[in-house]
Motif scaffolding. Structure first.
Motif, PDB file in Angstrom:
ATOM      1  N   SER A  39       0.824  -1.210   0.000  1.00  0.00           N
ATOM      2  CA  SER A  39       0.000   0.000   0.000  1.00  0.00           C
ATOM      3  C   SER A  39       0.857   1.259   0.000  1.00  0.00           C
ATOM      4  O   SER A  39       0.528   2.243  -0.658  1.00  0.00           O
ATOM      5  CB  SER A  39      -0.911   0.026   1.221  1.00  0.00           C
ATOM      6  OG  SER A  39      -1.830  -1.014   1.170  1.00  0.00           O
ATOM      7  N   LEU A  40       1.931   1.224   0.755  1.00  0.00           N
ATOM      8  CA  LEU A  40       2.799   2.401   0.831  1.00  0.00           C
ATOM      9  C   LEU A  40       3.572   2.616  -0.462  1.00  0.00           C
ATOM     10  O   LEU A  40       3.971   3.733  -0.780  1.00  0.00           O
ATOM     11  CB  LEU A  40       3.748   2.283   2.021  1.00  0.00           C
ATOM     12  CG  LEU A  40       3.065   2.298   3.386  1.00  0.00           C
ATOM     13  CD1 LEU A  40       4.078   2.070   4.497  1.00  0.00           C
ATOM     14  CD2 LEU A  40       2.305   3.592   3.614  1.00  0.00           C
ATOM     15  N   ASP A  63       2.230   1.662  -3.489  1.00  0.00           N
ATOM     16  CA  ASP A  63       1.234   1.854  -4.537  1.00  0.00           C
ATOM     17  C   ASP A  63      -0.036   2.421  -3.907  1.00  0.00           C
ATOM     18  O   ASP A  63      -0.856   1.671  -3.372  1.00  0.00           O
ATOM     19  CB  ASP A  63       0.957   0.510  -5.230  1.00  0.00           C
ATOM     20  CG  ASP A  63      -0.088   0.595  -6.326  1.00  0.00           C
ATOM     21  OD1 ASP A  63      -0.589   1.694  -6.608  1.00  0.00           O
ATOM     22  OD2 ASP A  63      -0.406  -0.466  -6.904  1.00  0.00           O
ATOM     23  N   CYS A  64      -0.187   3.744  -3.962  1.00  0.00           N
ATOM     24  CA  CYS A  64      -1.321   4.401  -3.308  1.00  0.00           C
ATOM     25  C   CYS A  64      -2.665   3.911  -3.844  1.00  0.00           C
ATOM     26  O   CYS A  64      -3.639   3.871  -3.111  1.00  0.00           O
ATOM     27  CB  CYS A  64      -1.217   5.918  -3.458  1.00  0.00           C
ATOM     28  SG  CYS A  64       0.120   6.614  -2.479  1.00  0.00           S
ATOM     29  N   SER A 112      -3.993   1.020  -1.945  1.00  0.00           N
ATOM     30  CA  SER A 112      -4.406   1.223  -0.553  1.00  0.00           C
ATOM     31  C   SER A 112      -5.904   1.014  -0.360  1.00  0.00           C
ATOM     32  O   SER A 112      -6.328   0.507   0.679  1.00  0.00           O
ATOM     33  CB  SER A 112      -3.977   2.594  -0.049  1.00  0.00           C
ATOM     34  OG  SER A 112      -4.600   3.611  -0.782  1.00  0.00           O
ATOM     35  N   ARG A 129      -0.764   7.261   6.524  1.00  0.00           N
ATOM     36  CA  ARG A 129      -0.189   7.608   5.215  1.00  0.00           C
ATOM     37  C   ARG A 129      -1.210   8.371   4.378  1.00  0.00           C
ATOM     38  O   ARG A 129      -0.889   9.353   3.716  1.00  0.00           O
ATOM     39  CB  ARG A 129       0.269   6.335   4.485  1.00  0.00           C
ATOM     40  CG  ARG A 129       0.799   6.594   3.090  1.00  0.00           C
ATOM     41  CD  ARG A 129       2.052   7.498   3.127  1.00  0.00           C
ATOM     42  NE  ARG A 129       2.407   7.946   1.823  1.00  0.00           N
ATOM     43  CZ  ARG A 129       2.230   9.197   1.351  1.00  0.00           C
ATOM     44  NH1 ARG A 129       1.683  10.126   2.107  1.00  0.00           N
ATOM     45  NH2 ARG A 129       2.599   9.518   0.144  1.00  0.00           N
ATOM     46  N   LEU A 130      -2.466   7.933   4.425  1.00  0.00           N
ATOM     47  CA  LEU A 130      -3.523   8.597   3.662  1.00  0.00           C
ATOM     48  C   LEU A 130      -3.868   9.978   4.230  1.00  0.00           C
ATOM     49  O   LEU A 130      -4.468  10.793   3.538  1.00  0.00           O
ATOM     50  CB  LEU A 130      -4.785   7.724   3.627  1.00  0.00           C
ATOM     51  CG  LEU A 130      -4.687   6.477   2.774  1.00  0.00           C
ATOM     52  CD1 LEU A 130      -5.883   5.565   3.033  1.00  0.00           C
ATOM     53  CD2 LEU A 130      -4.574   6.826   1.297  1.00  0.00           C
ATOM     54  N   GLU A 133      -7.682   9.527  -2.657  1.00  0.00           N
ATOM     55  CA  GLU A 133      -7.079   9.078  -1.406  1.00  0.00           C
ATOM     56  C   GLU A 133      -7.869   9.555  -0.191  1.00  0.00           C
ATOM     57  O   GLU A 133      -7.987   8.840   0.798  1.00  0.00           O
ATOM     58  CB  GLU A 133      -5.616   9.487  -1.354  1.00  0.00           C
ATOM     59  CG  GLU A 133      -4.826   8.742  -2.419  1.00  0.00           C
ATOM     60  CD  GLU A 133      -3.342   8.978  -2.376  1.00  0.00           C
ATOM     61  OE1 GLU A 133      -2.807   9.197  -1.277  1.00  0.00           O
ATOM     62  OE2 GLU A 133      -2.724   8.916  -3.446  1.00  0.00           O
ATOM     63  N   CYS A 157      -1.473   2.622   7.441  1.00  0.00           N
ATOM     64  CA  CYS A 157      -2.058   2.989   6.140  1.00  0.00           C
ATOM     65  C   CYS A 157      -2.900   4.258   6.250  1.00  0.00           C
ATOM     66  O   CYS A 157      -2.812   5.147   5.404  1.00  0.00           O
ATOM     67  CB  CYS A 157      -2.918   1.856   5.603  1.00  0.00           C
ATOM     68  SG  CYS A 157      -1.996   0.482   4.932  1.00  0.00           S
ATOM     69  N   SER A 162      -1.245  13.168   0.280  1.00  0.00           N
ATOM     70  CA  SER A 162      -2.373  12.285  -0.012  1.00  0.00           C
ATOM     71  C   SER A 162      -3.696  13.045   0.058  1.00  0.00           C
ATOM     72  O   SER A 162      -4.602  12.794  -0.738  1.00  0.00           O
ATOM     73  CB  SER A 162      -2.413  11.112   0.959  1.00  0.00           C
ATOM     74  OG  SER A 162      -1.324  10.250   0.744  1.00  0.00           O
ATOM     75  N   CYS A 200     -10.772   7.239   0.024  1.00  0.00           N
ATOM     76  CA  CYS A 200     -10.333   5.965   0.590  1.00  0.00           C
ATOM     77  C   CYS A 200     -10.190   6.073   2.109  1.00  0.00           C
ATOM     78  O   CYS A 200     -10.665   5.207   2.854  1.00  0.00           O
ATOM     79  CB  CYS A 200      -9.014   5.544  -0.043  1.00  0.00           C
ATOM     80  SG  CYS A 200      -8.365   3.999   0.607  1.00  0.00           S
ATOM     81  N   ARG A 251      -5.299  14.621  -3.014  1.00  0.00           N
ATOM     82  CA  ARG A 251      -5.907  13.787  -4.057  1.00  0.00           C
ATOM     83  C   ARG A 251      -7.245  13.242  -3.541  1.00  0.00           C
ATOM     84  O   ARG A 251      -7.280  12.510  -2.551  1.00  0.00           O
ATOM     85  CB  ARG A 251      -4.975  12.646  -4.442  1.00  0.00           C
ATOM     86  CG  ARG A 251      -3.695  13.146  -5.118  1.00  0.00           C
ATOM     87  CD  ARG A 251      -2.858  12.016  -5.687  1.00  0.00           C
ATOM     88  NE  ARG A 251      -2.164  11.222  -4.693  1.00  0.00           N
ATOM     89  CZ  ARG A 251      -0.968  11.537  -4.174  1.00  0.00           C
ATOM     90  NH1 ARG A 251      -0.360  12.634  -4.554  1.00  0.00           N
ATOM     91  NH2 ARG A 251      -0.398  10.752  -3.286  1.00  0.00           N
TER      92      ARG A 251
END
Length: 170
Positions: free
Chosen positions: A45-46, A48-49, A52, A83-84, A95, A80, A89, A98, A92
């Motif tokens: 996941s980190l 490839d966003c 995720s 990170r989002l 993201e 995760c 992130s 998500c 976007r």
């Protein structure tokens, strides 16, 4: 969760051994080392966003099988989500969507298992909402909605539902 829906996960980018590990985890979480599964999912996941979102679906499915306790997945899932919630992130919409979707799905459970990390995550979310450098209107709305969702005890109040989900009549 039916057998056919387990095969819908996008795990083709993994090597054969890892694919088998993930398939086994989705069918019988008790038969695998969940920490290893979580690390594989988080690492991918980190890198490839786009993955995720799939990672969140997979983790959710794994914990739903036989009401499996999700303690082994708590920290990787938080990783995760953190990170989002980073500024790059949050710029976007995909993201942000998500992040919010995963918090709607497992936020309450994560909060119960480690409220301190959830508090830290929501500081990032709040800061992302308050300092909207490049944040779209939809992303801001999604962040505000999840902030209110948690503040209301992980429930949508009638007023919030009307505000966020009702169409405006002209």
């Amino acid at each position: 969760m039916g057998e056919a829906s387990r095969e819908e996960y996008k795990i083709q980018s993994f090597d054969a051994e890892t694919q088998q590990l993930l398939k086994t985890a989705l069918k019988d979480p008790g038969a695998v080392d969940l920490e290893k599964v979580a690390n594989v999912i988080v690492d991918h996941s980190l890198q490839d966003c786009v993955f995720s979102k799939e990672a969140g679906r997979m983790c959710y499915a794994i914990i739903q099988v036989n009401n499996m306790p999700m303690m082994a997945l708590v920290n990787p899932v938080y990783d995760c989500l953190f990170r989002l919630a980073q500024p790059d992130s949050l710029s976007r919409e995909e993201e942000v969507d998500c992040l919010v979707l995963q918090l709607h799905r497992v936020g309450e459970q994560l909060d119960k298992m480690n409220g301190q990390r959830m508090d830290e995550l929501f500081v990032l979310i709040r800061d992302g909402f308050l300092l909207p450098s490049g944040l779209s209107s939809l992303a801001q709305l999604l962040l505000l909605e999840i902030i209110e969702f948690r503040a209301a005890g992980w429930k949508t109040t009638p007023a919030a539902h009307k505000y966020y989900y009702s169409e405006v009549s002209d």
